[in-house]
Write a protein that holds these residues in place. Structure first.
Motif, PDB file in Angstrom:
ATOM      1  N   GLU A 404       0.888  -1.030  -1.603  1.00 12.05           N
ATOM      2  CA  GLU A 404       1.993  -0.087  -1.743  1.00 12.05           C
ATOM      3  C   GLU A 404       2.346   0.544  -0.396  1.00 12.05           C
ATOM      4  O   GLU A 404       3.519   0.718  -0.066  1.00 12.05           O
ATOM      5  CB  GLU A 404       1.618   1.002  -2.750  1.00 12.05           C
ATOM      6  CG  GLU A 404       1.470   0.521  -4.177  1.00 12.05           C
ATOM      7  CD  GLU A 404       1.185   1.651  -5.135  1.00 12.05           C
ATOM      8  OE1 GLU A 404       1.254   2.817  -4.705  1.00 12.05           O
ATOM      9  OE2 GLU A 404       0.890   1.380  -6.310  1.00 12.05           O
ATOM     10  N   GLN A 525       7.155   6.087  -9.974  1.00 14.77           N
ATOM     11  CA  GLN A 525       6.167   5.070  -9.623  1.00 14.77           C
ATOM     12  C   GLN A 525       4.827   5.642  -9.143  1.00 14.77           C
ATOM     13  O   GLN A 525       3.770   5.216  -9.619  1.00 14.77           O
ATOM     14  CB  GLN A 525       6.769   4.126  -8.572  1.00 14.77           C
ATOM     15  CG  GLN A 525       5.902   2.932  -8.219  1.00 14.77           C
ATOM     16  CD  GLN A 525       4.950   3.235  -7.084  1.00 14.77           C
ATOM     17  OE1 GLN A 525       5.213   4.094  -6.243  1.00 14.77           O
ATOM     18  NE2 GLN A 525       3.822   2.540  -7.071  1.00 14.77           N
ATOM     19  N   TYR A 549       5.832  -6.741  -5.560  1.00  9.26           N
ATOM     20  CA  TYR A 549       6.231  -6.393  -4.198  1.00  9.26           C
ATOM     21  C   TYR A 549       6.488  -7.626  -3.338  1.00  9.26           C
ATOM     22  O   TYR A 549       7.544  -7.755  -2.714  1.00  9.26           O
ATOM     23  CB  TYR A 549       5.150  -5.538  -3.531  1.00  9.26           C
ATOM     24  CG  TYR A 549       5.082  -4.111  -4.025  1.00  9.26           C
ATOM     25  CD1 TYR A 549       6.160  -3.521  -4.673  1.00  9.26           C
ATOM     26  CD2 TYR A 549       3.940  -3.341  -3.838  1.00  9.26           C
ATOM     27  CE1 TYR A 549       6.107  -2.220  -5.109  1.00  9.26           C
ATOM     28  CE2 TYR A 549       3.877  -2.028  -4.268  1.00  9.26           C
ATOM     29  CZ  TYR A 549       4.964  -1.472  -4.909  1.00  9.26           C
ATOM     30  OH  TYR A 549       4.910  -0.181  -5.344  1.00  9.26           O
ATOM     31  N   THR A 579      10.203  -2.698  -6.529  1.00  7.12           N
ATOM     32  CA  THR A 579       9.591  -1.443  -6.980  1.00  7.12           C
ATOM     33  C   THR A 579       9.981  -1.131  -8.422  1.00  7.12           C
ATOM     34  O   THR A 579       9.156  -0.646  -9.211  1.00  7.12           O
ATOM     35  CB  THR A 579      10.028  -0.284  -6.068  1.00  7.12           C
ATOM     36  OG1 THR A 579       9.690  -0.589  -4.714  1.00  7.12           O
ATOM     37  CG2 THR A 579       9.349   1.005  -6.470  1.00  7.12           C
TER      38      THR A 579
END
Length: 614
Positions: A404, A525, A549, A579
């Motif tokens: 992330e 998220q 991703y 996302t």
């Protein structure tokens, strides 16, 4: 439910010839004569359900008083309790109230006489002088309607109180977590500001060293420390406080081992930059700065577990105080080393190292100095038990958050290969800086959600975990909507804080809508990632992140950016799509999750690891 006493209520016209039944009789229905029945109200404690008690508690003579012990569905509102009268001598026309336990006349013992721990039924005592104790109500009459309305109003009040209580718990974590992140982020910003006044080359070198190398390692160590958030939070919820100190030591060992393994990325920074085509001057200076960042690297390995150890126990203020004090000291020390002693970039980086270690020492003294007596019992060899299982959970956590953390860094990297990349990178950097500051709020909710979910699961409350998730997501989304509106309203004017170039402002104008929707999406998220951390789903989410991703978002961004000629907006749009897919998947997992089963899993894990410590 335990019966302490029974209330005896004699009616005005007793029937001494009434026989004592051998079993609890059926109470009279609505509107029927209540000749042989007394009525008393009591309040009970809810068992957590929303279902109302539809039948009274039936108790016959004293030998049948045990019937009440089976009733466990009392609501925290007035409920009717029928008690059959035993044969007694006649009494006056006034109501005679007598407690079987105390034999005190003219007194009604309510609530606490029946249910241990419940509040007194003051309303019954206030009304007894004005209304008959037994007043028949026709079915569907005004009394029943008022009761139904009162029940709905009571449910609404109870829901509002529960929401308020959960929000207070949430913000007790969110507030200090946001402040700490801003303070730690501010240490790097202050360092960058002082270095920026030394020259453009120095600023570029520090940006590469702090963003590429330190940023990558920080993301990985941050993810590994989130395993401690899972375990300490669940252990605290299960009230196995002694396990928290063992988990902290175990996390220190694991993170320090991995930090040592990542140290060569700092040492060999210069040849790595030369390998990818950077200039010799920039590579040499960035490599020199990287060496000076190594103390900060190990400070992170110590600080991240400490912060999660304290957050899981709701000792959040100490994390905020230490970070704020370190930031204040950092400003003064950096000024002295850079401006007064003329130590240049070495002085600025050394001041940052010192500030990070100041935060570590402040929290470490608090932990080992006796302010955590239940959770810190001293250093122990038990930290090496179940070491492999801990490494697996930590590694999965590191991969999950590192993926992330690096995702939007790829956006900047890809933008650098566009035509007229300088303007695009400048505009994108401004947008990412704004997004970075705003992200401190969702990151605070990430930490708070992980703590609240793990605490509730550790306590065996799947319903509590579900409710904490609802409150956290709702609150974060409301804040996200506010910032979404502000970005759309101010548009490119917000970029005036960073530049006065008309070309860059025009580029920011084109990207402002994407920035607004990125902020809105990021309000959901990170909270869902916090749910995963609190539940121990790190390994599963790591696979989700890889797929959404890097198999969806990045390829989609490349297609939109080059073959479709949409430029930086296309790249960013594609990555927003990745996302969004990840958010939908995590939301689906959260909604479909059996939280009661997750509570059982957490309880089993706590029992197993606690047994290993014995």
């Amino acid at each position: 439910m335990r019966v302490q006493q029974l209330v005896y209520i004699a009616a005005a016209e007793p029937d001494p010839t009434a026989p004592v039944p051998s079993a609890p009789p059926v109470p009279p229905g609505p509107g029927e004569t209540c000749r042989n029945w007394g009525l008393v109200c009591c309040s009970g404690q809810s068992d957590g359900t929303d279902e109302a008690t539809t039948s009274p508690i039936l108790v016959g003579p004293r030998q049948h008083a045990h019937s009440i012990t089976g009733h466990s569905r009392l609501r925290p509102s007035l409920s009717a309790l029928y008690i059959q009268r035993e044969p007694e001598p006649a009494v006056s026309s006034q109501l005679a109230h007598r407690s079987l336990a105390t034999n005190q006349p003219d007194r009604v013992r309510t609530s606490s006489s029946f249910v241990a721990g419940s509040a007194p039924c003051a309303a019954m005592e206030q009304e007894e002088a004005r209304a008959p104790l037994l007043q028949p109500q026709p079915r569907g009459g005004a009394g029943e309607t008022a009761a139904a309305g009162g029940t709905k109003a009571g449910r609404a009040r109870r829901a509002a109180v529960e929401w308020w209580v959960e929000s207070k718990k949430l913000w007790n974590i969110v507030g200090p977590a946001i402040f700490q992140r801003i303070a730690l982020y501010g240490i790097n910003v202050v360092t960058q500001a002082f270095i920026g006044h030394l020259g453009d080359l120095e600023l570029a070198a520090f940006s590469i060293a702090s963003t590429v190398v330190a940023g990558f390692n920080f993301g990985f160590l941050l993810g590994m420390a989130s395993a401690l958030e899972t375990l300490c939070g669940q252990a605290f919820g299960a009230k196995k406080h002694h396990m928290l100190g063992v988990y902290l030591q175990r996390s220190w060992i694991v993170l320090l081992i991995f930090a040592a393994g990542l140290t060569p990325t700092y040492i060999f920074m210069e040849p790595l930059l030369l390998l990818i085509g950077q200039s010799p001057e920039l590579s040499r200076l960035a490599g020199r700065m990287s060496i000076w960042l190594i103390p900060q690297h190990f400070a992170m390995a110590m600080l991240l577990p400490l912060t999660r150890f304290l957050q899981s126990q709701l000792k959040n203020w100490i994390t905020a105080v230490t970070a704020g004090a370190a930031l204040a000291v950092h400003v003064v020390v950096t000024y002295l080393l850079v401006q007064y002693f003329q130590l240049g970039i070495v002085g600025a980086v050394a001041a940052a190292d010192m500030s990070w270690w100041l935060v570590v020492l402040g929290q470490l003294v608090y932990v080992v100095g006796g302010w955590c007596p239940l959770s810190w019992k001293g250093f122990s060899m038990e930290a090496f038990n179940d070491f492999w299982d801990f490494i697996k959970l930590s590694s999965a956590s590191g991969v999950m958050l590192c993926l992330e953390n690096w995702y939007y860094r790829v956006l900047v990297l890809l933008t650098g290969y566009l035509k007229n990349a300088e303007i695009a990178v400048d505009a994108l950097s401004i947008c990412q800086t704004i997004n970075g500051w705003e992200m401190m709020i969702p990151f605070g909710f990430l930490a708070a959600t992980g703590v609240r979910v793990s605490n509730e699961l550790g306590a065996g409350s799947g319903k509590g975990a579900r409710f904490a998730i609802i409150v956290s997501i709702t609150t974060s989304v409301v804040i996200g909507l506010v910032f979404w509106f502000l970005i759309l309203y101010f548009d490119d004017r917000i970029a005036l804080l960073f530049t006065s170039s008309e070309v860059v402002l025009a580029a920011v104008h084109k990207l402002s809508v994407l920035l607004a929707f990125t902020i809105l999406l990021n309000s959901v998220q990170p909270v869902l990632s916090g749910v995963a951390i609190g539940s121990g789903w790190q390994a599963l989410v790591a696979y989700v992140n890889v797929g959404t991703y890097y198999l969806i978002g990045v390829p989609l961004g490349i297609i939109l950016g080059w073959p479709l000629h949409l430029g930086v907006g296309g790249i960013w749009s594609g990555m927003i799509g990745g996302t969004a897919v990840q958010t939908v998947i995590l939301a689906y997992l959260t909604v479909k999750c059996d939280w009661d089963e997750e509570a059982k899993i957490a309880s089993t894990r706590m029992q197993k690891w606690a047994a290993d410590l014995k």
